[in-house]
Design a protein around this motif. Structure first.
Motif, PDB file in Angstrom:
ATOM      1  N   SER A  10     -38.798  53.561 -15.100  1.00  0.00           N
ATOM      2  CA  SER A  10     -39.004  54.090 -16.588  1.00  0.00           C
ATOM      3  C   SER A  10     -40.482  53.885 -17.023  1.00  0.00           C
ATOM      4  O   SER A  10     -41.422  53.309 -16.588  1.00  0.00           O
ATOM      5  N   ARG A  11     -40.623  54.032 -18.422  1.00  0.00           N
ATOM      6  CA  ARG A  11     -41.861  54.061 -18.922  1.00  0.00           C
ATOM      7  C   ARG A  11     -42.570  52.701 -19.136  1.00  0.00           C
ATOM      8  O   ARG A  11     -43.697  52.612 -19.584  1.00  0.00           O
ATOM      9  N   ALA A  40     -30.024  52.826 -20.112  1.00  0.00           N
ATOM     10  CA  ALA A  40     -30.216  51.397 -19.937  1.00  0.00           C
ATOM     11  C   ALA A  40     -28.933  50.540 -20.365  1.00  0.00           C
ATOM     12  O   ALA A  40     -27.942  51.023 -20.963  1.00  0.00           O
ATOM     13  N   PRO A  54     -39.865  50.528 -22.948  1.00  0.00           N
ATOM     14  CA  PRO A  54     -40.252  49.322 -22.905  1.00  0.00           C
ATOM     15  C   PRO A  54     -39.984  48.673 -24.503  1.00  0.00           C
ATOM     16  O   PRO A  54     -40.086  49.379 -25.469  1.00  0.00           O
ATOM     17  N   SER A  66     -43.605  52.543 -26.759  1.00  0.00           N
ATOM     18  CA  SER A  66     -44.997  52.313 -25.863  1.00  0.00           C
ATOM     19  C   SER A  66     -46.193  52.427 -26.722  1.00  0.00           C
ATOM     20  O   SER A  66     -47.247  51.472 -26.338  1.00  0.00           O
TER      21      SER A  66
HETATM   22  N1  GSH Z   1     -40.761  57.113 -27.087  1.00  0.00           N
HETATM   23  C1  GSH Z   1     -40.066  55.822 -26.608  1.00  0.00           C
HETATM   24  C2  GSH Z   1     -39.123  56.287 -25.530  1.00  0.00           C
HETATM   25  C3  GSH Z   1     -38.356  55.122 -25.094  1.00  0.00           C
HETATM   26  C4  GSH Z   1     -37.200  55.648 -23.970  1.00  0.00           C
HETATM   27  O1  GSH Z   1     -36.631  56.501 -24.117  1.00  0.00           O
HETATM   28  N2  GSH Z   1     -37.153  54.992 -22.933  1.00  0.00           N
HETATM   29  C5  GSH Z   1     -36.131  55.224 -21.699  1.00  0.00           C
HETATM   30  C6  GSH Z   1     -37.059  55.075 -20.495  1.00  0.00           C
HETATM   31  S1  GSH Z   1     -38.140  55.978 -19.979  1.00  0.00           S
HETATM   32  C7  GSH Z   1     -34.887  54.614 -21.912  1.00  0.00           C
HETATM   33  O2  GSH Z   1     -35.025  53.403 -22.312  1.00  0.00           O
HETATM   34  N3  GSH Z   1     -33.872  55.337 -21.406  1.00  0.00           N
HETATM   35  C8  GSH Z   1     -32.727  54.727 -21.331  1.00  0.00           C
HETATM   36  C9  GSH Z   1     -31.751  55.063 -22.263  1.00  0.00           C
HETATM   37  O3  GSH Z   1     -32.132  55.772 -23.156  1.00  0.00           O
HETATM   38  O4  GSH Z   1     -30.737  54.351 -22.555  1.00  0.00           O
HETATM   39  C10 GSH Z   1     -41.368  55.232 -26.172  1.00  0.00           C
HETATM   40  O5  GSH Z   1     -42.401  55.453 -25.581  1.00  0.00           O
HETATM   41  O6  GSH Z   1     -41.154  53.884 -25.786  1.00  0.00           O
END
Ligand code: GSH
Length: 223
Positions: A10-11, A40, A54, A66
């Motif tokens: 992930s990010r 997640a 994150p 982020s």
């Molecule tokens: N714009 C947010 C996006 C956060 C995001 O969507 N993170 C993803 C990981 S790449 C996540 O947690 N996905 C799991 C989920 O949505 O349950 C950032 O840059 O922090």
């Protein structure tokens, strides 16, 4: 102590990399994606209501998003490192790319991920041709042309200077790494755009990037 709430693949990998570039001490609290939904786990919602990664905690502070985390870390601990000087054209470019990564480039890549999955999803046989047709039409008419326009734009921008904000590597390059890495697995980014591919090679060879991968573990971007 800074704690990075780190989801595999992930990010949040980007935040580990930034912390390595800054030479800061940090702990990692790990979370695993659900292997079916890729979402997640619910534990992450105990740290922040949205449950996305994150998230960092630093003493009493809990911070998600982020771009905000990058700004906080370089502002609080960077001593001027990885950010162009205030009032310069580079600083404006830095701010632009810091926001562009999540605000402009990630949305079409996320749509691509969703519509690719819709195309492959298991569903009753009679629904499949309809779902596939909708997915293919949306991708061809809207999502892919959009991604291509962004890729062409970034390729041209990286023709003007060595890094996104100018001649010096900054935290905006760290923020831009994730959409570009995601574009190689699901956005059609390849050697036909040499500046972007060279950018990826250059960041991947940085010692701090490698160290962050060692500490973060699995980092295979979703298709
Ligand atoms: N714009 C947010 C996006 C956060 C995001 O969507 N993170 C993803 C990981 S790449 C996540 O947690 N996905 C799991 C989920 O949505 O349950 C950032 O840059 O922090």
């Amino acid at each position: 102590m800074i704690v990075v709430h780190h989801l595999n693949n992930s990010r949040s990998q980007r935040i580990l990399w930034l912390l390595e570039e800054l030479g800061l001490e940090y702990d990692i609290k790990r979370y695993q994606r659900d292997p079916k939904t890729m979402l997640a786990p619910p534990e992450l919602r105990r740290i922040h209501p949205l449950g996305k990664s994150p998230v960092i905690t630093d003493g009493d502070l809990t911070l998600a998003e982020s771009g905000a985390i990058v700004e906080y870390l370089v502002g609080r601990y960077g001593n001027g490192r990885l950010v162009p000087a205030a009032g310069t054209p580079e600083k404006l470019r830095y701010t632009y790319w810091l926001h562009y990564a999540e605000g402009s480039m990630m949305p079409p890549l996320l749509m691509k991920l969703i519509f690719d999955r819709l195309e492959r999803a298991r569903m009753p046989f009679f629904a499949k041709p309809i779902a596939r047709a909708i997915a293919q039409k949306t991708k061809a008419s809207f999502i892919e042309p959009n991604i291509n326009r962004h890729l062409d734009y970034m390729e041209a921008e990286l023709g003007k200077a060595a890094w996104f904000a100018g001649e010096t590597f900054t935290a905006a390059d760290i923020q831009m790494s994730f959409p570009l890495e995601a574009a190689t697995v699901r956005g059609g980014l390849n050697l036909s755009r040499p500046k972007l591919m060279t950018f990826l090679d250059r960041i991947h060879s940085r010692p701090a990037y490698k160290k962050a991968i060692e500490r973060g573990g699995e980092y295979q971007l979703l298709k």
